[in-house]
Design an enzyme around this catalytic site. Structure first.
Site, mmCIF file in Angstrom:
data_model
loop_
_atom_site.group_PDB
_atom_site.id
_atom_site.type_symbol
_atom_site.label_atom_id
_atom_site.label_comp_id
_atom_site.label_asym_id
_atom_site.label_seq_id
_atom_site.Cartn_x
_atom_site.Cartn_y
_atom_site.Cartn_z
ATOM 1 N N ASN A 9 28.900 33.054 38.849
ATOM 2 C CA ASN A 9 29.677 34.261 38.570
ATOM 3 C C ASN A 9 29.478 34.592 37.088
ATOM 4 O OD1 ASN A 9 31.558 36.230 38.132
ATOM 5 N ND2 ASN A 9 33.355 34.951 38.600
ATOM 6 N N LYS A 11 30.483 37.065 35.533
ATOM 7 C CA LYS A 11 31.613 37.842 35.001
ATOM 8 C C LYS A 11 31.069 39.057 34.230
ATOM 9 C CE LYS A 11 34.354 33.725 35.335
ATOM 10 N NZ LYS A 11 35.475 32.920 34.880
ATOM 11 N N HIS A 96 39.172 36.745 43.023
ATOM 12 C CA HIS A 96 39.052 35.882 41.845
ATOM 13 C C HIS A 96 40.345 35.961 41.041
ATOM 14 C CE1 HIS A 96 37.701 34.206 38.049
ATOM 15 N NE2 HIS A 96 36.716 33.658 38.734
ATOM 16 N N GLU A 98 40.860 36.185 38.012
ATOM 17 C CA GLU A 98 40.852 37.207 36.948
ATOM 18 C C GLU A 98 41.148 38.591 37.522
ATOM 19 O OE1 GLU A 98 37.060 36.045 35.310
ATOM 20 O OE2 GLU A 98 37.987 34.195 34.583
ATOM 21 N N GLU A 170 39.508 27.488 42.924
ATOM 22 C CA GLU A 170 39.352 27.514 41.466
ATOM 23 C C GLU A 170 40.733 27.411 40.817
ATOM 24 O OE1 GLU A 170 35.460 29.628 40.233
ATOM 25 O OE2 GLU A 170 36.968 31.171 40.507
ATOM 26 N N GLY A 176 37.147 28.338 32.492
ATOM 27 C CA GLY A 176 36.766 28.671 31.130
ATOM 28 C C GLY A 176 37.460 27.843 30.069
ATOM 29 N N SER A 216 35.121 25.242 35.137
ATOM 30 C CA SER A 216 34.461 24.385 34.150
ATOM 31 C C SER A 216 33.486 23.383 34.770
ATOM 32 C CB SER A 216 35.497 23.660 33.277
ATOM 33 O OG SER A 216 36.270 24.612 32.550
HETATM 34 P P1 13P Z 1 33.974 28.616 34.355
HETATM 35 O O1 13P Z 1 32.882 27.847 35.059
HETATM 36 O O2 13P Z 1 33.489 29.333 33.130
HETATM 37 O O3 13P Z 1 35.181 27.780 34.132
HETATM 38 O O4 13P Z 1 34.434 29.792 35.354
HETATM 39 C C1 13P Z 1 34.732 29.471 36.666
HETATM 40 C C2 13P Z 1 34.912 30.729 37.418
HETATM 41 O O5 13P Z 1 35.871 31.451 37.207
HETATM 42 C C3 13P Z 1 33.870 31.092 38.396
HETATM 43 O O6 13P Z 1 34.297 32.131 39.217
#
Ligand code: 13P
Length: 254
Positions: A9, A11, A96, A98, A170, A176, A216
């Site tokens: 992803n 983002k 997601h 976010e 997740e 992150g 992560s």
């Molecule tokens: P990170 O791997 O940067 O923690 O992000 C995970 C994520 O949100 C994937 O959708």
């Protein structure tokens, strides 16, 4: 047994030349013949078309990061699932954290998005996960189970099999942050998710849905996380922006 899936992803990162270089680097890897995992990259919506053109006829699948619950209409700024499919995407992330946080997406809305994705021929990567507060309140299993019960698409409505669904766990606090859930935490959640999927989709369907872990995931923890029972792959954010790191994680499925 569920198939293995490694999904990146990106983002809101990357531009055309970044995307082209990253994909080119991934395609040049010698181990493609050995890799059994389905490899998916989810660039920003504006790059889906060019990445799909670059990966056409290759083993890399392309996904969107979100889609609208309608196929078309007066929805300024939103992404049509049908257009994503038309551009060459085969997958789309829905729910997601976010999107849930930044856009207030609800479980109901996420279910509608996942069903619209299925109707458009896309495979939804359906995301769930608890916040730090929910975890410290001991609510992890209750939260993710509710997200599944309320948000999981009706596969029969979209005339799809369980092989067209991917679930990604997740934990929000691990995204992150460099913090990851321990292997035993992940094992507990994934075992509960598998039981719930079997309850909802039947033995065969429930066993077929790949259950990804995200938060992560890096080359140095991928072996441990991917060896946990009922972890069928990873949804990777930051590390998916570096070809070497993404590839090292993909190779951990071997
Ligand atoms: P990170 O791997 O940067 O923690 O992000 C995970 C994520 O949100 C994937 O959708």
């Amino acid at each position: 047994m569920a198939r293995k899936v490694i999904a990146g992803n990106w983002k809101m990162n990357g531009d055309r030349s970044f995307a082209q270089d990253l994909v080119k680097s991934l395609l040049s890897r010698p181990e493609w013949g050995d890799l059994k995992a389905e490899v998916v990259v989810c660039p920003p919506a504006l790059l889906v078309s060019s990445v799909a053109e670059q990966t056409a006829g290759t083993p890399i699948h392309v996904g969107g990061q979100d889609c609208h619950q309608n196929a078309r209409g007066a929805h300024t700024g939103d992404q049509s699932p049908e257009l994503l499919a038309d551009l060459g995407a085969s997958h789309v992330i829905v729910g997601h954290s976010e999107r849930r946080q930044d856009h207030g997406e609800t479980d109901n809305q996420i279910r509608s998005k996942a069903e619209a994705a299925l109707r458009a021929g896309l495979t939804p990567i359906f995301c769930i996960g608890e916040t730090e507060q929910e975890r410290s309140d001991g609510q992890t299993l209750a939260v993710v189970e509710k997200q599944i019960r309320d948000g999981l698409p009706d596969l029969s409505a979209a005339d799809s099999g369980a092989d067209r669904l991917i679930v990604a766990y997740e934990p929000v606090w691990a995204i992150g942050t460099g913090k990851t859930a321990t292997a035993s935490d992940v094992a507990e959640v994934h075992a509960a998710l598998r039981r719930l999927l079997i309850e909802l989709l039947g033995e065969q369907g429930g066993q077929t849905v790949p259950l990804l872990y995200g938060g992560s995931v890096k080359p140095d923890n991928a072996d441990e996380l991917l060896s946990v029972d009922d972890v069928d792959g990873a949804l990777i954010g930051g590390a998916s922006l570096k070809a070497d790191d993404f590839w090292a994680i993909a190779l951990a499925t071997l």
